[in-house]
Design a protein around this motif. Structure first.
Motif, PDB file in Angstrom:
ATOM      1  N   ALA A  23      -2.377 -16.473  -0.918  1.00 20.51           N
ATOM      2  CA  ALA A  23      -2.247 -17.310  -2.109  1.00 20.51           C
ATOM      3  C   ALA A  23      -3.139 -16.790  -3.236  1.00 20.51           C
ATOM      4  O   ALA A  23      -4.334 -16.615  -3.065  1.00 20.51           O
ATOM      5  CB  ALA A  23      -2.613 -18.751  -1.782  1.00 20.51           C
ATOM      6  N   GLY A  24      -2.532 -16.540  -4.373  1.00 26.64           N
ATOM      7  CA  GLY A  24      -3.263 -16.055  -5.534  1.00 26.64           C
ATOM      8  C   GLY A  24      -3.558 -14.573  -5.542  1.00 26.64           C
ATOM      9  O   GLY A  24      -4.083 -14.046  -6.531  1.00 26.64           O
ATOM     10  N   CYS A  25      -3.243 -13.861  -4.449  1.00 26.42           N
ATOM     11  CA  CYS A  25      -3.576 -12.432  -4.377  1.00 26.42           C
ATOM     12  C   CYS A  25      -2.699 -11.636  -5.339  1.00 26.42           C
ATOM     13  O   CYS A  25      -1.471 -11.755  -5.298  1.00 26.42           O
ATOM     14  CB  CYS A  25      -3.398 -11.904  -2.957  1.00 26.42           C
ATOM     15  SG  CYS A  25      -4.520 -12.662  -1.766  1.00 26.42           S
ATOM     16  N   PRO A  26      -3.296 -10.798  -6.191  1.00 28.71           N
ATOM     17  CA  PRO A  26      -2.510 -10.047  -7.168  1.00 28.71           C
ATOM     18  C   PRO A  26      -1.684  -8.928  -6.560  1.00 28.71           C
ATOM     19  O   PRO A  26      -0.683  -8.524  -7.126  1.00 28.71           O
ATOM     20  CB  PRO A  26      -3.576  -9.499  -8.127  1.00 28.71           C
ATOM     21  CG  PRO A  26      -4.835  -9.462  -7.319  1.00 28.71           C
ATOM     22  CD  PRO A  26      -4.749 -10.604  -6.366  1.00 28.71           C
ATOM     23  N   HIS A  27      -2.126  -8.381  -5.428  1.00 26.38           N
ATOM     24  CA  HIS A  27      -1.343  -7.368  -4.734  1.00 26.38           C
ATOM     25  C   HIS A  27      -1.837  -7.252  -3.296  1.00 26.38           C
ATOM     26  O   HIS A  27      -2.820  -7.862  -2.926  1.00 26.38           O
ATOM     27  CB  HIS A  27      -1.410  -6.011  -5.439  1.00 26.38           C
ATOM     28  CG  HIS A  27      -2.794  -5.427  -5.507  1.00 26.38           C
ATOM     29  ND1 HIS A  27      -3.670  -5.696  -6.536  1.00 26.38           N
ATOM     30  CD2 HIS A  27      -3.457  -4.585  -4.672  1.00 26.38           C
ATOM     31  CE1 HIS A  27      -4.808  -5.044  -6.344  1.00 26.38           C
ATOM     32  NE2 HIS A  27      -4.695  -4.371  -5.213  1.00 26.38           N
ATOM     33  N   ARG A  28      -1.143  -6.462  -2.511  1.00 24.19           N
ATOM     34  CA  ARG A  28      -1.449  -6.320  -1.085  1.00 24.19           C
ATOM     35  C   ARG A  28      -2.217  -5.027  -0.856  1.00 24.19           C
ATOM     36  O   ARG A  28      -1.728  -3.934  -1.176  1.00 24.19           O
ATOM     37  CB  ARG A  28      -0.133  -6.305  -0.299  1.00 24.19           C
ATOM     38  CG  ARG A  28      -0.308  -6.286   1.219  1.00 24.19           C
ATOM     39  CD  ARG A  28      -0.149  -7.676   1.798  1.00 24.19           C
ATOM     40  NE  ARG A  28      -0.081  -7.611   3.269  1.00 24.19           N
ATOM     41  CZ  ARG A  28       1.024  -7.843   3.955  1.00 24.19           C
ATOM     42  NH1 ARG A  28       2.144  -8.146   3.324  1.00 24.19           N
ATOM     43  NH2 ARG A  28       0.999  -7.809   5.272  1.00 24.19           N
ATOM     44  N   CYS A  29      -3.402  -5.110  -0.259  1.00 24.89           N
ATOM     45  CA  CYS A  29      -4.201  -3.929   0.055  1.00 24.89           C
ATOM     46  C   CYS A  29      -3.669  -3.268   1.328  1.00 24.89           C
ATOM     47  O   CYS A  29      -2.975  -3.893   2.132  1.00 24.89           O
ATOM     48  CB  CYS A  29      -5.665  -4.313   0.230  1.00 24.89           C
ATOM     49  SG  CYS A  29      -6.378  -5.098  -1.237  1.00 24.89           S
TER      50      CYS A  29
END
Length: 338
Positions: A23-29
């Protein structure tokens, strides 16, 4: 010779975790597997709020608490409006009733700003744990974090300037790792004197971009033995600055355990690292003693971790000069070496 364990005292309040995966994460690492770590694929924020309200009310009715409410798994400060305010308003309601004593959240270094944090602090947020992972530009770039070491340092200052307590999360063994990098990150983190630290050695989890890099031979995760030794070396550095290390390795979770393909994922990783750190402290004291030790009296609260997992350090203590039965556990606060 009497001495205390250098670890700071643990916090008194129990943690009530609220998981908001992605939730709220701008992108996936490249390493991220919040769905496997939490057992949830995503976060329906309204469902989380309703469930949390019901559970908190139940705990209040039963006379439980107090708890420190902790929002994990997502990027709390980047949640769409009005969710940060909504969750904090709910927390404030139960703080007034005495159930909640404190509120913390986890977020990314590139998702904090002075005005935003000051607003959240005014609404009842007490602490921010920053998922720094590393202060090294190369490791951050190779892991797809999207920010620099300089930005990570600046974020720590922003948290402090907002009047909030600081927590730092490090993820050693990332792509781009090199010898000495983690210990450098630990020294940097310790120098910032955060209230807490979490140390999560990187593992390869099914479904993450890191799998492809690992399968192509472009990434070599740490062994469990290396992780134990690196963590054991890091602990006294953080303890010396009063930092409470509140997690070593990822918490056991059936969904996660079934999907770890490589790397130092072991349920006793923290126990082994803490035991080894304590052994090194005791070995230094034996050297100060200058002779073969006859008795070591150990505070009983360390009995569960003293010899490590499955008594792995028992032979090492005997090699140090301790005879069978010379290590005793007692109701005391200090170690005593004779």
């Amino acid at each position: 010779m009497r001495f205390a364990h250098p670890e700071p005292s643990p916090a008194s309040a129990r943690i009530w975790p609220v998981f908001l995966p992605f939730a709220g994460c701008p992108h996936r690492c490249v390493f991220c597997a919040q769905d496997k770590q939490t057992g949830r694929d995503d976060a329906d924020l309204d469902a989380v709020r309703r469930e949390l309200e019901t559970d908190l009310q139940g705990a209040l009715n039963q006379g439980r608490g107090p708890y420190e409410l902790a929002f994990y798994g997502g990027t709390f400060t980047a949640l769409p409006a009005p969710w940060p305010e909504t969750f904090l308003a709910l927390a404030d309601r139960f703080r007034k009733s005495g159930l909640i004593s404190r509120v913390r959240c986890s977020t990314r270094p590139d998702c904090v700003d002075p005005d935003g944090l000051k607003l959240l602090a005014a609404l009842g947020l007490d602490m921010v744990e920053l998922g720094i992972q590393s202060f090294d530009d190369g490791a951050l770039r190779a892991s797809g974090r999207g920010y620099s070491g300089k930005m990570a340092l600046a974020a720590c200052a922003v948290v402090r300037d907002a009047g909030l307590a600081l927590g730092i999360q490090l993820l050693p063994g990332l792509p781009g790792d090199r010898p000495g990098l983690f210990q450098s990150d630990v020294r940097t983190a310790a120098g910032l004197a955060p209230e807490t630290a979490r140390l999560y050695p990187c593992v390869v989890v099914r479904g993450t971009p890191l799998v492809d890099l690992w399968e192509r031979g472009g990434y070599a995760p740490w062994t469990t033995d290396r992780a134990v030794h690196e963590l054991a070396e890091a602990l006294p550095v953080l303890w010396a600055e009063g930092v409470r290390v509140i997690r070593l390795g990822l918490a056991p979770e059936p969904t996660l355990d079934a999907n770890v393909l490589a790397g130092p994922h072991h349920p006793a990783l923290g126990q082994s690292a803490r035991a080894l750190a304590l052994f090194e402290i005791i070995r230094a004291r034996v050297r100060e003693l200058g002779r073969r030790p006859s008795v070591l009296e150990v505070p009983r609260r360390y009995s569960g971790e003293f010899f490590g997992h499955a008594r792995e350090l028992a032979p090492t203590y005997f090699e140090l000069g301790f005879a069978e039965g010379s290590i005793r556990f007692a109701e005391t606060e200090l170690f005593s070496l004779e």
